[in-house]
Design a protein around this motif. Structure first.
Motif, mmCIF file in Angstrom:
data_model
loop_
_atom_site.group_PDB
_atom_site.id
_atom_site.type_symbol
_atom_site.label_atom_id
_atom_site.label_comp_id
_atom_site.label_asym_id
_atom_site.label_seq_id
_atom_site.Cartn_x
_atom_site.Cartn_y
_atom_site.Cartn_z
ATOM 1 N N ASP A 65 69.750 -11.674 90.659
ATOM 2 C CA ASP A 65 68.928 -10.480 90.482
ATOM 3 C C ASP A 65 69.610 -9.585 89.459
ATOM 4 O O ASP A 65 70.495 -8.808 89.796
ATOM 5 C CB ASP A 65 68.759 -9.765 91.821
ATOM 6 C CG ASP A 65 67.896 -8.515 91.717
ATOM 7 O OD1 ASP A 65 67.249 -8.330 90.673
ATOM 8 O OD2 ASP A 65 67.873 -7.720 92.678
ATOM 9 N N GLN A 66 69.225 -9.744 88.197
ATOM 10 C CA GLN A 66 69.807 -9.020 87.081
ATOM 11 C C GLN A 66 71.320 -9.266 87.026
ATOM 12 O O GLN A 66 71.743 -10.382 86.802
ATOM 13 C CB GLN A 66 69.423 -7.542 87.170
ATOM 14 C CG GLN A 66 67.895 -7.337 87.132
ATOM 15 C CD GLN A 66 67.488 -5.897 87.130
ATOM 16 O OE1 GLN A 66 67.855 -5.137 86.254
ATOM 17 N NE2 GLN A 66 66.678 -5.521 88.105
ATOM 18 N N THR A 67 72.151 -8.269 87.279
ATOM 19 C CA THR A 67 73.605 -8.479 87.183
ATOM 20 C C THR A 67 74.227 -8.861 88.519
ATOM 21 O O THR A 67 75.454 -8.989 88.614
ATOM 22 C CB THR A 67 74.305 -7.213 86.657
ATOM 23 O OG1 THR A 67 74.104 -6.143 87.584
ATOM 24 C CG2 THR A 67 73.759 -6.822 85.293
ATOM 25 N N GLU A 68 73.418 -9.052 89.546
ATOM 26 C CA GLU A 68 73.942 -9.355 90.874
ATOM 27 C C GLU A 68 73.592 -10.777 91.307
ATOM 28 O O GLU A 68 72.568 -11.328 90.905
ATOM 29 C CB GLU A 68 73.394 -8.370 91.908
ATOM 30 C CG GLU A 68 73.895 -6.952 91.707
ATOM 31 C CD GLU A 68 73.419 -6.024 92.799
ATOM 32 O OE1 GLU A 68 74.144 -5.051 93.102
ATOM 33 O OE2 GLU A 68 72.323 -6.246 93.354
ATOM 34 N N ASN A 82 78.382 -8.482 88.381
ATOM 35 C CA ASN A 82 79.126 -8.684 87.141
ATOM 36 C C ASN A 82 79.855 -7.392 86.791
ATOM 37 O O ASN A 82 79.269 -6.466 86.235
ATOM 38 C CB ASN A 82 78.188 -9.100 86.010
ATOM 39 C CG ASN A 82 78.946 -9.463 84.744
ATOM 40 O OD1 ASN A 82 80.142 -9.269 84.634
ATOM 41 N ND2 ASN A 82 78.231 -10.008 83.772
ATOM 42 N N SER A 83 81.141 -7.355 87.121
ATOM 43 C CA SER A 83 81.947 -6.154 86.877
ATOM 44 C C SER A 83 82.546 -6.132 85.478
ATOM 45 O O SER A 83 83.120 -5.129 85.062
ATOM 46 C CB SER A 83 83.077 -6.072 87.902
ATOM 47 O OG SER A 83 84.002 -7.138 87.705
ATOM 48 N N ASN A 85 85.092 -8.004 84.640
ATOM 49 C CA ASN A 85 86.511 -8.335 84.768
ATOM 50 C C ASN A 85 86.865 -9.474 83.810
ATOM 51 O O ASN A 85 86.184 -10.492 83.758
ATOM 52 C CB ASN A 85 86.806 -8.740 86.216
ATOM 53 C CG ASN A 85 88.285 -8.906 86.484
ATOM 54 O OD1 ASN A 85 88.976 -9.633 85.794
ATOM 55 N ND2 ASN A 85 88.762 -8.230 87.523
ATOM 56 N N ASN A 86 87.952 -9.327 83.064
ATOM 57 C CA ASN A 86 88.333 -10.337 82.080
ATOM 58 C C ASN A 86 88.732 -11.660 82.721
ATOM 59 O O ASN A 86 88.510 -12.734 82.157
ATOM 60 C CB ASN A 86 89.485 -9.817 81.198
ATOM 61 C CG ASN A 86 89.024 -8.735 80.252
ATOM 62 O OD1 ASN A 86 87.870 -8.719 79.834
ATOM 63 N ND2 ASN A 86 89.918 -7.817 79.911
ATOM 64 N N ALA A 87 89.357 -11.607 83.895
ATOM 65 C CA ALA A 87 89.800 -12.840 84.546
ATOM 66 C C ALA A 87 88.617 -13.650 85.053
ATOM 67 O O ALA A 87 88.564 -14.870 84.863
ATOM 68 C CB ALA A 87 90.737 -12.503 85.694
ATOM 69 N N PHE A 88 87.655 -12.992 85.692
ATOM 70 C CA PHE A 88 86.424 -13.617 86.175
ATOM 71 C C PHE A 88 85.406 -12.497 86.343
ATOM 72 O O PHE A 88 85.670 -11.518 87.047
ATOM 73 C CB PHE A 88 86.658 -14.341 87.506
ATOM 74 C CG PHE A 88 85.483 -15.180 87.937
ATOM 75 C CD1 PHE A 88 85.282 -16.441 87.406
ATOM 76 C CD2 PHE A 88 84.585 -14.694 88.876
ATOM 77 C CE1 PHE A 88 84.190 -17.214 87.802
ATOM 78 C CE2 PHE A 88 83.502 -15.459 89.282
ATOM 79 C CZ PHE A 88 83.305 -16.726 88.737
ATOM 80 N N PRO A 89 84.242 -12.595 85.687
ATOM 81 C CA PRO A 89 83.357 -11.430 85.593
ATOM 82 C C PRO A 89 82.692 -11.000 86.892
ATOM 83 O O PRO A 89 82.345 -9.832 87.044
ATOM 84 C CB PRO A 89 82.314 -11.868 84.564
ATOM 85 C CG PRO A 89 82.331 -13.356 84.605
ATOM 86 C CD PRO A 89 83.746 -13.735 84.894
ATOM 87 N N PHE A 90 82.505 -11.917 87.844
ATOM 88 C CA PHE A 90 81.787 -11.572 89.079
ATOM 89 C C PHE A 90 82.762 -11.253 90.207
ATOM 90 O O PHE A 90 83.743 -11.957 90.406
ATOM 91 C CB PHE A 90 80.853 -12.712 89.489
ATOM 92 C CG PHE A 90 79.686 -12.891 88.561
ATOM 93 C CD1 PHE A 90 78.528 -12.139 88.722
ATOM 94 C CD2 PHE A 90 79.746 -13.795 87.513
ATOM 95 C CE1 PHE A 90 77.453 -12.295 87.864
ATOM 96 C CE2 PHE A 90 78.678 -13.960 86.652
ATOM 97 C CZ PHE A 90 77.523 -13.207 86.821
ATOM 98 N N GLU A 91 82.460 -10.175 90.940
ATOM 99 C CA GLU A 91 83.282 -9.751 92.064
ATOM 100 C C GLU A 91 82.382 -9.360 93.232
ATOM 101 O O GLU A 91 81.231 -8.960 93.040
ATOM 102 C CB GLU A 91 84.139 -8.543 91.677
ATOM 103 C CG GLU A 91 85.139 -8.798 90.570
ATOM 104 C CD GLU A 91 85.993 -7.565 90.283
ATOM 105 O OE1 GLU A 91 86.206 -6.762 91.220
ATOM 106 O OE2 GLU A 91 86.432 -7.405 89.137
#
Length: 218
Positions: A65-68, A82-83, A85-91
């Motif tokens: 759902d969009q960025t989630e 999608n935060s 984050n450089n290491a992994f974008p999803f949190e």
């Protein structure tokens, strides 16, 4: 090596969705999901993976759902975003947790700006839920619909899709083994929003599930 990796992903993957310029794949008997390269759905780096850790059940479905990402396990649900984050974008979204998972891999889908799915929890399965404008699932099935679903011998084969027609947005849910199709009209009161759709086979005269499998507006 890249072709071998893509081949393994294709064999093991339960499904793939698209969110915020990434493709996201999840796998059989696993709590992990993987993401593709940015704007490149043919490249999957081995390290671009994460594992849900807030619940122990495996991932059954993911609805973007969009960025989630609404990550539905076999007995629970959590939301990631999608935060950047450089290491992994999803949190994980803090406290976006519920004990309502998905009864079928493809029974969950996006309908407009919300996620819809057939629920499953440690207490049972069969209710239909949606997430719209928050992280608490809203039960949209009636008792009649739940009795209808729970009377079926198999729920795991369910698949769903959505479409819009004349101002009405529909969630269409089919159970092929039971030859049953149920549809929810988002535009009307949930108490009267459900209907059953059928197809009369002209060769056999039998009443079967609706023939629709997906929808494309072009």
């Amino acid at each position: 090596a890249d072709l071998e990796e893509r081949g393994r992903l294709a064999v093991d993957a339960l499904g793939v969705v698209h969110s915020d310029t990434y493709a996201i794949a999840w796998f059989r008997n696993s709590r992990a999901f993987r993401i593709s390269a940015l704007l490149n759905f043919t490249t999957w780096a081995g390290g671009d993976a994460a594992e849900r850790s807030q619940y122990l059940d495996n991932i059954q479905s993911i609805v973007a759902d969009q960025t989630e990402l609404h990550i539905l396990g076999t007995q629970s649900h959590e939301t990631w975003w999608n935060s950047g984050n450089n290491a992994f974008p999803f949190e994980p979204v803090p406290n976006a947790l519920t004990r309502q998972g998905s009864a079928a891999v493809h029974g969950a889908c996006s309908v407009g700006d919300g996620a819809y799915w057939v629920g499953k929890s440690p207490d049972g399965m069969g209710p239909v839920f949606r997430l719209r404008g928050g992280y608490t699932p809203e039960r949209i099935s009636t008792h009649w619909i739940e009795r209808r679903i729970q009377s079926l011998a198999l729920l795991s084969d369910a698949y769903s899709f959505s479409y819009e027609e004349m101002g009405h947005r529909f969630y269409v849910l089919s159970f092929p083994n039971a030859e049953t199709t149920l549809a929810f009209d988002e535009a009307v009161d949930p108490r009267v929003a459900w209907s059953e759709r059928t197809y009369v086979n002209p060769l056999t005269g039998r009443v079967e599930s609706d023939l629709g499998r997906c929808h494309l507006f072009a």
